[in-house]
Design a protein around this motif. Structure first.
Motif, PDB file in Angstrom:
ATOM      1  N   ILE A  35       0.820  -1.208   0.000  1.00 44.54           N
ATOM      2  CA  ILE A  35       0.000   0.000   0.000  1.00 44.54           C
ATOM      3  C   ILE A  35       0.855   1.259   0.000  1.00 44.54           C
ATOM      4  O   ILE A  35       0.489   2.279  -0.586  1.00 44.54           O
ATOM      5  N   LYS A  36       2.006   1.219   0.648  1.00 46.54           N
ATOM      6  CA  LYS A  36       2.886   2.395   0.644  1.00 46.54           C
ATOM      7  C   LYS A  36       3.382   2.691  -0.762  1.00 46.54           C
ATOM      8  O   LYS A  36       3.473   3.838  -1.184  1.00 46.54           O
ATOM      9  N   GLU A  37       3.719   1.630  -1.505  1.00 51.66           N
ATOM     10  CA  GLU A  37       4.171   1.831  -2.870  1.00 51.66           C
ATOM     11  C   GLU A  37       3.025   2.244  -3.774  1.00 51.66           C
ATOM     12  O   GLU A  37       3.212   2.966  -4.759  1.00 51.66           O
ATOM     13  N   VAL A  61      -2.098  -3.252   6.532  1.00 52.12           N
ATOM     14  CA  VAL A  61      -2.927  -2.891   7.674  1.00 52.12           C
ATOM     15  C   VAL A  61      -2.554  -3.768   8.846  1.00 52.12           C
ATOM     16  O   VAL A  61      -1.733  -4.692   8.731  1.00 52.12           O
ATOM     17  N   GLU A  62      -3.165  -3.480   9.969  1.00 48.22           N
ATOM     18  CA  GLU A  62      -2.895  -4.287  11.159  1.00 48.22           C
ATOM     19  C   GLU A  62      -3.379  -5.716  10.947  1.00 48.22           C
ATOM     20  O   GLU A  62      -4.375  -5.969  10.276  1.00 48.22           O
ATOM     21  N   ALA A  63      -2.652  -6.642  11.575  1.00 44.62           N
ATOM     22  CA  ALA A  63      -2.987  -8.060  11.396  1.00 44.62           C
ATOM     23  C   ALA A  63      -4.366  -8.395  11.934  1.00 44.62           C
ATOM     24  O   ALA A  63      -5.018  -9.318  11.454  1.00 44.62           O
ATOM     25  N   SER A  64      -4.826  -7.643  12.924  1.00 37.85           N
ATOM     26  CA  SER A  64      -6.133  -7.941  13.527  1.00 37.85           C
ATOM     27  C   SER A  64      -7.290  -7.627  12.592  1.00 37.85           C
ATOM     28  O   SER A  64      -8.409  -8.104  12.808  1.00 37.85           O
ATOM     29  N   THR A  65      -7.045  -6.823  11.544  1.00 40.60           N
ATOM     30  CA  THR A  65      -8.114  -6.457  10.610  1.00 40.60           C
ATOM     31  C   THR A  65      -8.102  -7.295   9.344  1.00 40.60           C
ATOM     32  O   THR A  65      -9.002  -7.147   8.518  1.00 40.60           O
ATOM     33  N   TYR A  83     -11.888  -2.728   7.422  1.00 39.98           N
ATOM     34  CA  TYR A  83     -10.649  -3.124   6.744  1.00 39.98           C
ATOM     35  C   TYR A  83     -10.443  -2.303   5.473  1.00 39.98           C
ATOM     36  O   TYR A  83      -9.327  -1.842   5.191  1.00 39.98           O
ATOM     37  N   ALA A  84     -11.518  -2.093   4.688  1.00 41.61           N
ATOM     38  CA  ALA A  84     -11.400  -1.334   3.446  1.00 41.61           C
ATOM     39  C   ALA A  84     -11.022   0.119   3.709  1.00 41.61           C
ATOM     40  O   ALA A  84     -10.214   0.707   2.984  1.00 41.61           O
ATOM     41  N   LYS A  85     -11.580   0.704   4.757  1.00 42.56           N
ATOM     42  CA  LYS A  85     -11.269   2.102   5.057  1.00 42.56           C
ATOM     43  C   LYS A  85      -9.828   2.263   5.494  1.00 42.56           C
ATOM     44  O   LYS A  85      -9.151   3.230   5.126  1.00 42.56           O
ATOM     45  N   LEU A  86      -9.328   1.318   6.289  1.00 47.12           N
ATOM     46  CA  LEU A  86      -7.923   1.380   6.700  1.00 47.12           C
ATOM     47  C   LEU A  86      -6.989   1.162   5.508  1.00 47.12           C
ATOM     48  O   LEU A  86      -5.896   1.740   5.460  1.00 47.12           O
ATOM     49  N   ALA A  87      -7.421   0.345   4.561  1.00 47.75           N
ATOM     50  CA  ALA A  87      -6.575   0.057   3.410  1.00 47.75           C
ATOM     51  C   ALA A  87      -6.583   1.183   2.388  1.00 47.75           C
ATOM     52  O   ALA A  87      -5.598   1.378   1.674  1.00 47.75           O
ATOM     53  N   GLY A  88      -7.670   1.919   2.296  1.00 47.66           N
ATOM     54  CA  GLY A  88      -7.731   3.020   1.344  1.00 47.66           C
ATOM     55  C   GLY A  88      -8.594   2.745   0.134  1.00 47.66           C
ATOM     56  O   GLY A  88      -8.363   3.316  -0.934  1.00 47.66           O
ATOM     57  N   PHE A 170      -4.501   2.943  -4.147  1.00 47.87           N
ATOM     58  CA  PHE A 170      -5.391   3.224  -3.038  1.00 47.87           C
ATOM     59  C   PHE A 170      -5.490   4.733  -2.796  1.00 47.87           C
ATOM     60  O   PHE A 170      -4.668   5.513  -3.277  1.00 47.87           O
ATOM     61  N   VAL A 171      -6.494   5.101  -2.059  1.00 43.89           N
ATOM     62  CA  VAL A 171      -6.742   6.503  -1.746  1.00 43.89           C
ATOM     63  C   VAL A 171      -5.941   6.889  -0.514  1.00 43.89           C
ATOM     64  O   VAL A 171      -5.841   6.115   0.450  1.00 43.89           O
ATOM     65  N   ARG A 172      -5.389   8.084  -0.542  1.00 40.71           N
ATOM     66  CA  ARG A 172      -4.625   8.566   0.606  1.00 40.71           C
ATOM     67  C   ARG A 172      -5.549   8.809   1.799  1.00 40.71           C
ATOM     68  O   ARG A 172      -6.739   9.118   1.624  1.00 40.71           O
ATOM     69  N   PRO A 173      -5.036   8.693   3.019  1.00 39.16           N
ATOM     70  CA  PRO A 173      -5.904   8.854   4.204  1.00 39.16           C
ATOM     71  C   PRO A 173      -6.594  10.214   4.252  1.00 39.16           C
ATOM     72  O   PRO A 173      -7.740  10.303   4.699  1.00 39.16           O
ATOM     73  N   GLU A 174      -5.931  11.280   3.794  1.00 39.02           N
ATOM     74  CA  GLU A 174      -6.540  12.603   3.858  1.00 39.02           C
ATOM     75  C   GLU A 174      -7.646  12.786   2.818  1.00 39.02           C
ATOM     76  O   GLU A 174      -8.382  13.781   2.864  1.00 39.02           O
TER      77      GLU A 174
END
Length: 426
Positions: A35-37, A61-65, A83-88, A170-174
């Motif tokens: 996701i960073k790339e 994302v975090e392993a718990s999600t 999960y989708a929102k955290l991923a973008g 993916f979409v940036r968090p902002e």
């Protein structure tokens, strides 16, 4: 039609077999990007897209999600949306398989899953529906990311397949608040848009007020278009009963307020053609400052909807400030319409004004002569000075001497007529 697209029927959904990867390793022979790339595809760690292979992006994302095959859920939709929102990205329901009234299989897919159906240029269909349709772009990219769930009793679900590879960035968090899945007008927002609308503030101004109140665009939770759509839904709900709502509202005010007056007229088709109202403050202003009044019809600001003009009655108090004496709405600017409006004015206030000031509208002139029989009709000085430039040279019309002489002459005409009428000479 693409069998993997959710635009098909919600039965017998069969997605392509995709290898489940729990440790973000390789998925088949495709290339994978974290996701960073994905949010920075120009970085040195990004994988260049090959000519035959498809680049895949894996959320970090975090392993718990992260969903794992065999996990059991009762409310899976909330978990996958988180999960989708955290991923973008944004997710939606893909399809369901039913058996005996019980949901056996359920799918959740990426919002960019599938492809937009091709439109057929059919002249027969265009003739049946002559209205133009808005051309919309598509966000579908054929993404294969999916979550497949199985159930025995239709209550609890077990993860059967989880594909986390996306073929898009993916979409940036902002910028997450701009995705349709995460845009929502709360009840407080809707109430504010409605209340501000009653103060003649549109949805765009209401959005900017909320933006300043909450501290930024992303804090509102919606966009300007969402505010516009909400206002459009209200107008659509009101429909053709808007005039009835206004009449009922004014009728209730007349019942509970002693000094409130209003009259309305309709045509043979029961459409509103005229409306006049005046409250207690207007009547108090007329008692004190009603010797000289002015009224004029504004230009049609709502040509596409109501096609009515607004006619305010104004006066001037002892401090040379405008005061409202009443207001009306007219469907036309004919002499009959102005006669009805002026008769409603006399019925509400009980007497005619001494002087009426208007522009050079011939329909107003005839209506005033017919209804305000004891009032003096004078033309507005502003309109007179505006006409001077059409009759004389511009250099002469803008001099202070000529303006002063026009003002003096304008003030002497009513005085001479008053003396001539009292003396009976004319």
């Amino acid at each position: 039609m693409d069998p993997h697209s959710s635009t098909g029927r919600n039965t017998d959904v069969d997605f392509e077999d995709a290898e489940f990867v729990s440790e973000h390793g390789q998925l088949g022979g495709d290339q994978r990007v974290t996701i960073k790339e994905a949010r920075n595809p120009n970085s040195a760690n990004a994988v260049n897209e090959g000519s035959s292979n498809e680049r895949l992006y894996i959320p970090e994302v975090e392993a718990s999600t992260i969903h794992v095959v065999g996990m059991k859920f009762i409310s899976i939709e909330v978990f996958y949306q988180t999960y989708a929102k955290l991923a973008g990205f944004s997710a939606r329901k893909g399809g369901e398989n039913h058996s005996g009234g019980i949901i056996k299989t359920k799918y959740f897919v990426c919002s960019k899953e599938g492809h937009k159906p091709l439109l057929i240029d059919d002249s027969y269909l265009k003739s049946r529906n002559p209205y133009k349709t808005r051309k919309k772009g598509t966000i579908r990219t054929g993404c294969k990311a999916q979550l497949m769930l199985g159930s025995v009793d239709g209550i609890s679900f077990t993860v059967k397949k989880f594909v986390d590879g996306h073929n898009h960035t993916f979409v940036r968090p902002e910028d997450l608040h701009l995705l349709p899945a995460y845009r929502q007008l709360l009840e407080a927002h809707e109430e504010m848009i409605w209340e501000l609308g009653t103060q003649n503030l549109g949805p765009v101004k209401a959005f900017h007020i909320m933006r300043k109140q909450y501290g930024g665009f992303e804090k509102v939770g919606a966009t300007v278009d969402d505010c516009k759509n909400f206002r459009a839904r209200i107008n659509s709900y009101i429909g053709e009963y808007d005039a009835d709502m206004v009449i009922n509202r004014l009728t209730d005010k007349k019942e509970y307020l002693v000094d409130f007056s209003f009259e309305y007229s309709v045509d043979e088709n029961k459409l509103l053609t005229g409306l006049f109202w005046a409250d207690g403050l207007c009547k108090s202003n007329f008692m004190e400052f009603g010797d000289v009044i002015s009224f004029d019809a504004t230009f049609k600001t709502n040509k596409q909807v109501y096609k009515m003009v607004f006619v305010p009655f104004t006066g001037i108090d002892n401090h040379c400030r405008n005061v409202t004496l009443g207001a009306g709405l007219l469907a036309s600017e004919r002499t009959e319409s102005y006669k009805w409006l002026l008769n409603s004015f006399v019925n509400s206030f009980g007497r005619q004004p001494k002087v009426v000031v208007t522009d050079q509208d011939p329909a107003m002139k005839q209506a005033i002569e017919s209804v305000f029989t004891i009032s003096r009709h004078r033309l507005c000085m502003w309109h007179i000075m505006k006409k001077v430039t059409d009759k004389v040279r511009y250099e002469c019309a803008t001099t202070r001497i000529l303006k002063g002489e026009c003002v003096i002459l304008y003030g002497q005409i009513p005085l001479s007529l008053k003396y001539s009428r009292e003396s009976g000479s004319s």
